[in-house]
Motif scaffolding. Sequence first.
Motif, PDB file in Angstrom:
ATOM      1  N   GLY A 248     -53.496  48.854  34.169  1.00  7.56           N
ATOM      2  CA  GLY A 248     -52.445  47.939  33.734  1.00  7.56           C
ATOM      3  C   GLY A 248     -51.121  48.107  34.439  1.00  7.56           C
ATOM      4  O   GLY A 248     -50.184  47.344  34.184  1.00  7.56           O
ATOM      5  N   SER A 249     -50.996  49.081  35.325  1.00  2.80           N
ATOM      6  CA  SER A 249     -49.725  49.335  35.995  1.00  2.80           C
ATOM      7  C   SER A 249     -49.767  48.933  37.459  1.00  2.80           C
ATOM      8  O   SER A 249     -50.830  48.861  38.081  1.00  2.80           O
ATOM      9  CB  SER A 249     -49.349  50.823  35.889  1.00  2.80           C
ATOM     10  OG  SER A 249     -50.167  51.605  36.756  1.00  2.80           O
ATOM     11  N   CYS A 250     -48.572  48.671  38.001  1.00  4.11           N
ATOM     12  CA  CYS A 250     -48.368  48.565  39.445  1.00  4.11           C
ATOM     13  C   CYS A 250     -47.491  49.737  39.858  1.00  4.11           C
ATOM     14  O   CYS A 250     -46.678  50.231  39.065  1.00  4.11           O
ATOM     15  CB  CYS A 250     -47.677  47.250  39.807  1.00  4.11           C
ATOM     16  SG  CYS A 250     -48.658  45.780  39.481  1.00  4.11           S
ATOM     17  N   ARG A 251     -47.671  50.185  41.069  1.00  2.00           N
ATOM     18  CA  ARG A 251     -46.887  51.318  41.567  1.00  2.00           C
ATOM     19  C   ARG A 251     -46.402  51.024  42.968  1.00  2.00           C
ATOM     20  O   ARG A 251     -47.073  50.309  43.735  1.00  2.00           O
ATOM     21  CB  ARG A 251     -47.720  52.614  41.543  1.00  2.00           C
ATOM     22  CG  ARG A 251     -48.081  53.039  40.125  1.00  2.00           C
ATOM     23  CD  ARG A 251     -49.152  54.114  40.054  1.00  2.00           C
ATOM     24  NE  ARG A 251     -49.593  54.272  38.673  1.00  2.00           N
ATOM     25  CZ  ARG A 251     -49.128  55.201  37.836  1.00  2.00           C
ATOM     26  NH1 ARG A 251     -48.235  56.071  38.256  1.00  2.00           N
ATOM     27  NH2 ARG A 251     -49.560  55.266  36.595  1.00  2.00           N
ATOM     28  N   LEU A 252     -45.249  51.575  43.298  1.00  2.00           N
ATOM     29  CA  LEU A 252     -44.656  51.424  44.627  1.00  2.00           C
ATOM     30  C   LEU A 252     -44.632  52.779  45.304  1.00  2.00           C
ATOM     31  O   LEU A 252     -44.104  53.748  44.747  1.00  2.00           O
ATOM     32  CB  LEU A 252     -43.239  50.860  44.508  1.00  2.00           C
ATOM     33  CG  LEU A 252     -42.505  50.538  45.819  1.00  2.00           C
ATOM     34  CD1 LEU A 252     -43.208  49.396  46.560  1.00  2.00           C
ATOM     35  CD2 LEU A 252     -41.045  50.169  45.539  1.00  2.00           C
TER      36      LEU A 252
ATOM     37  N   VAL B  45     -42.974  52.925  38.947  1.00  2.00           N
ATOM     38  CA  VAL B  45     -44.117  52.422  38.182  1.00  2.00           C
ATOM     39  C   VAL B  45     -43.668  51.174  37.437  1.00  2.00           C
ATOM     40  O   VAL B  45     -42.573  51.151  36.852  1.00  2.00           O
ATOM     41  CB  VAL B  45     -44.634  53.463  37.167  1.00  2.00           C
ATOM     42  CG1 VAL B  45     -45.833  52.901  36.413  1.00  2.00           C
ATOM     43  CG2 VAL B  45     -45.002  54.759  37.870  1.00  2.00           C
ATOM     44  N   TYR B  46     -44.492  50.138  37.477  1.00  2.00           N
ATOM     45  CA  TYR B  46     -44.202  48.892  36.770  1.00  2.00           C
ATOM     46  C   TYR B  46     -45.248  48.733  35.661  1.00  2.00           C
ATOM     47  O   TYR B  46     -46.349  48.245  35.897  1.00  2.00           O
ATOM     48  CB  TYR B  46     -44.231  47.704  37.732  1.00  2.00           C
ATOM     49  CG  TYR B  46     -43.266  47.874  38.893  1.00  2.00           C
ATOM     50  CD1 TYR B  46     -41.921  47.542  38.758  1.00  2.00           C
ATOM     51  CD2 TYR B  46     -43.698  48.404  40.110  1.00  2.00           C
ATOM     52  CE1 TYR B  46     -41.017  47.728  39.799  1.00  2.00           C
ATOM     53  CE2 TYR B  46     -42.815  48.584  41.164  1.00  2.00           C
ATOM     54  CZ  TYR B  46     -41.481  48.250  41.008  1.00  2.00           C
ATOM     55  OH  TYR B  46     -40.595  48.434  42.046  1.00  2.00           O
TER      56      TYR B  46
ATOM     57  N   ALA C  25     -37.217  47.404  37.764  1.00  2.00           N
ATOM     58  CA  ALA C  25     -38.500  47.515  37.058  1.00  2.00           C
ATOM     59  C   ALA C  25     -38.494  46.752  35.746  1.00  2.00           C
ATOM     60  O   ALA C  25     -38.965  47.237  34.711  1.00  2.00           O
ATOM     61  CB  ALA C  25     -38.866  48.991  36.838  1.00  2.00           C
ATOM     62  N   LYS C  26     -37.959  45.539  35.797  1.00  2.00           N
ATOM     63  CA  LYS C  26     -37.905  44.691  34.616  1.00  2.00           C
ATOM     64  C   LYS C  26     -38.647  43.385  34.860  1.00  2.00           C
ATOM     65  O   LYS C  26     -38.591  42.832  35.960  1.00  2.00           O
ATOM     66  CB  LYS C  26     -36.447  44.380  34.224  1.00  2.00           C
ATOM     67  CG  LYS C  26     -35.672  45.577  33.699  1.00  2.00           C
ATOM     68  CD  LYS C  26     -34.288  45.164  33.257  1.00  2.00           C
ATOM     69  CE  LYS C  26     -33.530  46.337  32.652  1.00  2.00           C
ATOM     70  NZ  LYS C  26     -34.162  46.835  31.413  1.00  2.00           N
TER      71      LYS C  26
END
Length: 377
Positions: free
Chosen positions: A270-274, A285-286, A327-328
Amino acid sequence: MSVAELKERHMAATQTVNDLREKLKQKRLQLLDTDVSGYAKTQGKTPVTFGPTDLVCCRILQGHTGKVYSLDWTPEKNRIVSASQDGRLIVWNALTSQKTHAIKLPCAWVMTCAFSPSGQSVACGGLDSACSIFNLNSPIDKDGIHPVSRMLSGHKGYVSSCQYVPDEDTHLITSSGDQTCVLWDITTGLRTSVFGGEFQSGHTADVLSVSISSSNPKLFVSGSCDTTARLWDTRVASRAQQTFHGHESDVNTVKFFPDGNRFGTGSDDGSCRLFDIRTGHQLQVYNQPHGDGDIPHVTSMAFSISGRLLFVGYSNGDCYVWDTLLAKVVLNLGSVQNSHEGRISCLGLSADGSALCTGSWDTNLKIWAFGGHRSVI
């Protein structure tokens, strides 16, 4: 020196390297005192203001009779190719919504498609473990079938993703369920390099996605069911340059940041990461806001031209627009008028950044236009 002595020295050297690698890792972690959003807040950065009228659905592309699995824009921004479970590739005029090509595929179970840089060819792959190339200028045969101009065969598992090397119609990279990525010479139909497989630094499970750096086409990243992303250099096929950890489940999608120094990942967790390829560190982390139920999976992602916005598709039909700096979430296309009625399976931004296209299991594609200055974000 005996074989036993050589083995002993080799084991000792390997242990020394591993110890040094662990010390380096710990030293780097000590230096990570913040993330991108934390630093941005200390600098007084404010979130991007983004309302429902800043990104509106202007066209619905209807024609597929099965779930849409993949899409891609041409570099000149006015055409889109989509692949569906109905066993067809459709090439659309994004300005008029008209179909210019409807190509029946040799294998209906297609998973990926891509436009060549010139826009003259399209590639696709799926459960037939091959990548098929179609020249859009070739005439159809007497049965109305568009002939395959080149079949790239060699993978031992399904083809999950394909992408042409920027500015080249002659080379593309595929990822596969056989745990490898392959660089192909389309002219000869032969594999130029294989990444992973028998090499220890390769993925240890299905590879699901690839992204090639536009600033340095020799570099690409891959995401896998082994929960990692890896950085590769096409000039050094024998081993991955870096391995990036952090996700807790399959990495379904990877995408280079516009500057080529960073890349994003999206996962079933469920997350995205940079991540930053220069330091090897995770920058941000998004994590989506969610209730107590199942966490929707990330299926697809794309950055705006500047990288300030991140567009993310989810398995529950949501499509979040993230402010990457803070990160919003600034908008959810899944909650606006004309949103999709099923899983968002793919999405992509036009070359000039003026439009976003989303594809869904509801069989439709939708083009979302940016209002005013939003096209340059």
